[in-house]
Enzyme design. Structure first.
Site, PDB file in Angstrom:
ATOM      1  N   TYR A 121       0.853  -1.198   0.000  1.00 37.18           N
ATOM      2  CA  TYR A 121       0.000   0.000   0.000  1.00 37.18           C
ATOM      3  C   TYR A 121       0.881   1.236   0.000  1.00 37.18           C
ATOM      4  CZ  TYR A 121      -5.023  -0.381   0.116  1.00 37.18           C
ATOM      5  OH  TYR A 121      -6.321  -0.507  -0.264  1.00 37.18           O
ATOM      6  N   GLU A 180      -0.612   4.767  -0.392  1.00 36.40           N
ATOM      7  CA  GLU A 180      -1.475   5.947  -0.587  1.00 36.40           C
ATOM      8  C   GLU A 180      -0.685   7.213  -0.266  1.00 36.40           C
ATOM      9  OE1 GLU A 180      -4.548   4.353   1.843  1.00 36.40           O
ATOM     10  OE2 GLU A 180      -5.909   4.105   0.156  1.00 36.40           O
ATOM     11  N   ASP A 184      -6.768  15.202 -23.634  1.00 35.87           N
ATOM     12  CA  ASP A 184      -6.701  13.765 -23.366  1.00 35.87           C
ATOM     13  C   ASP A 184      -6.003  13.138 -24.573  1.00 35.87           C
ATOM     14  OD1 ASP A 184      -7.144  11.062 -23.200  1.00 35.87           O
ATOM     15  OD2 ASP A 184      -9.217  11.219 -22.522  1.00 35.87           O
ATOM     16  N   THR A 214      -3.492   7.391 -21.316  1.00 31.17           N
ATOM     17  CA  THR A 214      -3.273   6.021 -20.871  1.00 31.17           C
ATOM     18  C   THR A 214      -1.822   5.704 -21.203  1.00 31.17           C
ATOM     19  OG1 THR A 214      -4.073   5.268 -23.013  1.00 31.17           O
ATOM     20  CG2 THR A 214      -5.624   5.141 -21.192  1.00 31.17           C
ATOM     21  N   LYS A 251      -1.529   2.274 -24.902  1.00 26.57           N
ATOM     22  CA  LYS A 251      -1.951   2.287 -26.317  1.00 26.57           C
ATOM     23  C   LYS A 251      -0.706   2.472 -27.195  1.00 26.57           C
ATOM     24  CE  LYS A 251      -6.685   3.825 -25.438  1.00 26.57           C
ATOM     25  NZ  LYS A 251      -6.859   4.462 -24.126  1.00 26.57           N
ATOM     26  N   ARG A 259      -0.964  -1.481 -18.763  1.00 24.72           N
ATOM     27  CA  ARG A 259      -2.304  -0.885 -18.717  1.00 24.72           C
ATOM     28  C   ARG A 259      -2.344   0.120 -17.565  1.00 24.72           C
ATOM     29  NH1 ARG A 259      -6.611  -1.766 -21.204  1.00 24.72           N
ATOM     30  NH2 ARG A 259      -5.481  -3.352 -22.362  1.00 24.72           N
TER      31      ARG A 259
HETATM   32  N1  DSN Z   1     -11.109   1.813 -24.682  1.00 26.47           N
HETATM   33  C1  DSN Z   1     -10.321   2.892 -25.209  1.00 26.47           C
HETATM   34  C2  DSN Z   1     -10.441   2.975 -26.697  1.00 26.47           C
HETATM   35  O1  DSN Z   1     -10.610   1.928 -27.278  1.00 26.47           O
HETATM   36  O2  DSN Z   1     -10.329   4.035 -27.271  1.00 26.47           O
HETATM   37  C3  DSN Z   1     -10.670   4.168 -24.564  1.00 26.47           C
HETATM   38  O3  DSN Z   1     -11.969   4.137 -24.108  1.00 26.47           O
END
Ligand code: DSN
Length: 497
Positions: free
Chosen positions: A77, A79, A254, A283, A286, A292
């Protein structure tokens, strides 16, 4: 089941394959507890190996990133943030989190990085609340000459809550390619904010900056949010900064989809949001090819508000994922990653060109980034039918709404595809051309069937069996040349599962 023992006996005298040994040891440990779970892990690897991964938001991270994720760090943990934890014994996690922060700052050239969010949706919540606390709560507290929320009267507290819950946000409409966390009514963001949207132009399918300016002046939001999960054109963030300044809005971006392209230098100058935005979320799994997870990058103005995500909106961070983020960000600073990012874009461009040549209807006629969106309406199909038919032929992708979609978000009229994962495997122009041809052939040989009532079905379809068989062969022939994690031999596990 003696999986590891068998593997060691079988490979005696051979040069050690550390990746295969690690994977085998992991499967062995899991199988001893639950063979069904172990089987699913091996099967998932087989699935990802035998189908083309065309989902624009997915990728294959390195085995080093995977190993950093799967270990005892999950038991800790932590936090708070480095040096300011609510638990003892966080020395190693402090160091790991600092490593990930420093790597992120070097990679993106930003003032501050917060690497704890578990996902992009989390990162957006952290950013939204950081903006609300900085722009709404903090000035009220200053007026009240208070620093402690617990010392406020009920009336003062209610006033802050009302003010924070009554702010406007302007984001891209989901149907134009925006994300559901940007104010879509079925998402909490639309309950947090008085949400408004901008759309792409009906004529060009692109953002129209004059229209955007008008909309911004009409709404005058606290947050002007640029970001998308299904839009294929670059955005001029210098212009977005100027527009935000005209109405005194916070510019939030974003960049979940294109973070890897920014990191690898495939999106530079005005296409890179970092120098222009107040706060950027992403994120990490990607185009960035990490574990992830999510992350927030911001100017120092927002740093303390972002760092205090716990106790405000987050619980404990995931130390094993932060360790993997440190590895992934370091990988993304390599010269190889620069080439990789350029190849992602080049592959998407070539895929788009080949799909157009194959007679398919591509939104905006092509792409500037890693994805291509096909409108399948002219083929008489819904996105759902097209998605399922292609999956039957060994291609994994997702259906997506197109602007002003008549089929709604479940059936949709579009397909979104992306090149990050195929580029990770090493594919290039020849493969993009071949894949486009297979896709066009499948889609042109798929027909919707009729419902019992005699209407045209939005879900069911008939796919020519010969086409299906031939397409699977063509897909497998490509994948045979570009194996995923060639170090790992899943055939070895066949006798167990
Ligand atoms: N799930 C991601 C996408 O496929 O774009 C973001 O929501």
């Amino acid at each position: 089941m003696e999986i590891l023992k068998d593997y060691l006996a079988e490979t005696q005298g051979q040069e050690l394959n550390a990746e295969m040994l690690t994977f085998t040891a992991n499967i062995d440990a899991v199988a001893k507890k639950n063979p069904q779970v172990a089987k699913k892990i091996v099967k998932e690897l087989d699935d990802q190996r035998s189908n083309l991964k065309l989902i624009a938001s997915e990728n294959f991270c390195s085995l080093a990133v995977q190993s950093a994720m799967g270990n005892l760090l999950t038991d800790k943990y932590a936090e708070g943030y480095p040096g300011n934890r609510f638990y003892a014994g966080c020395d190693n996690v402090d160091d790991l989190e600092n490593m990930a922060i420093e790597e992120a700052k070097k990679l993106f050239g930003c003032e501050h990085a917060f690497v704890q969010p578990h996902s992009g949706a989390d990162a957006n919540l952290v950013a939204f609340w950081a903006i609300l606390r900085k722009k709404i709560q903090a000035p009220i507290m200053e007026k009240l000459k208070q620093t402690n929320l617990l010392a406020l009267s009920k009336e003062e507290w209610d006033y802050i809550r009302m003010q924070m819950g009554n702010q406007k946000m302007l984001g891209m409409d989901l149907f134009s390619g925006g994300h559901l966390t940007h104010g879509y009514r079925y998402n909490a963001s639309a309950q947090m904010f008085d949400s408004y949207f901008y759309n792409v132009s009906k004529e060009t399918g692109r953002l129209d900056y004059d229209e955007l300016r008008k909309r911004l002046h009409e709404i005058r939001p606290l947050i002007f949010l640029i970001g998308f999960s299904a839009y294929t054109r670059n955005v001029d963030f210098a212009v977005m900064r100027q527009l935000a300044d005209e109405v005194g809005a916070v510019l939030m971006v974003d960049m979940a989809h294109f973070a890897g392209l920014v990191a690898g230098g495939a999106m530079t100058d005005n296409a890179n949001p970092i120098p222009f935005a107040d706060i950027v979320t992403t994120t990490t799994h990607k185009t960035l090819r990490g574990p992830r997870g999510g992350m927030v990058l911001c100017t120092m103005e927002y740093a303390e508000y972002v760092d205090k995500a716990c106790p405000h909106i987050m619980g404990g961070p995931l130390p094993h994922i932060m360790a993997a983020k440190a590895i992934a960000f370091e990988e993304a600073r390599s010269p190889e990653f620069k080439t990789y990012a350029e190849n992602i874009v080049e592959n998407a461009r070539n895929l788009g060109i080949a799909l157009v040549e194959g007679g398919l209807d591509i939104l905006t006629g092509g792409t500037d980034n890693h994805m291509v969106i096909i409108n399948v309406e002219s083929l008489g199909l819904t996105g759902r039918q097209a998605e399922n038919a292609l999956r039957e032929c060994g291609m994994t992708l997702n259906r997506n709404t197109v602007p002003f979609d008549k089929n709604g978000p479940w059936y949709t009229s579009g397909l979104r595809l992306g090149t990050p994962a195929m580029t990770t495997l090493g594919m290039g122009k020849a493969e993009m051309v071949e894949i486009a041809d297979i896709m066009a052939t499948v889609l042109k040989n798929t027909r919707p069937t009729k419902t019992k009532k005699g209407d045209i079905s939005k879900a069911n379809y008939k796919l020519d069996e010969n086409i299906k068989e031939a397409s699977i062969k063509r897909v497998r022939a490509i994948l045979d040349r570009f194996p995923l994690y060639p170090e790992i031999d899943t055939d070895f596990f066949k006798k167990y599962f």
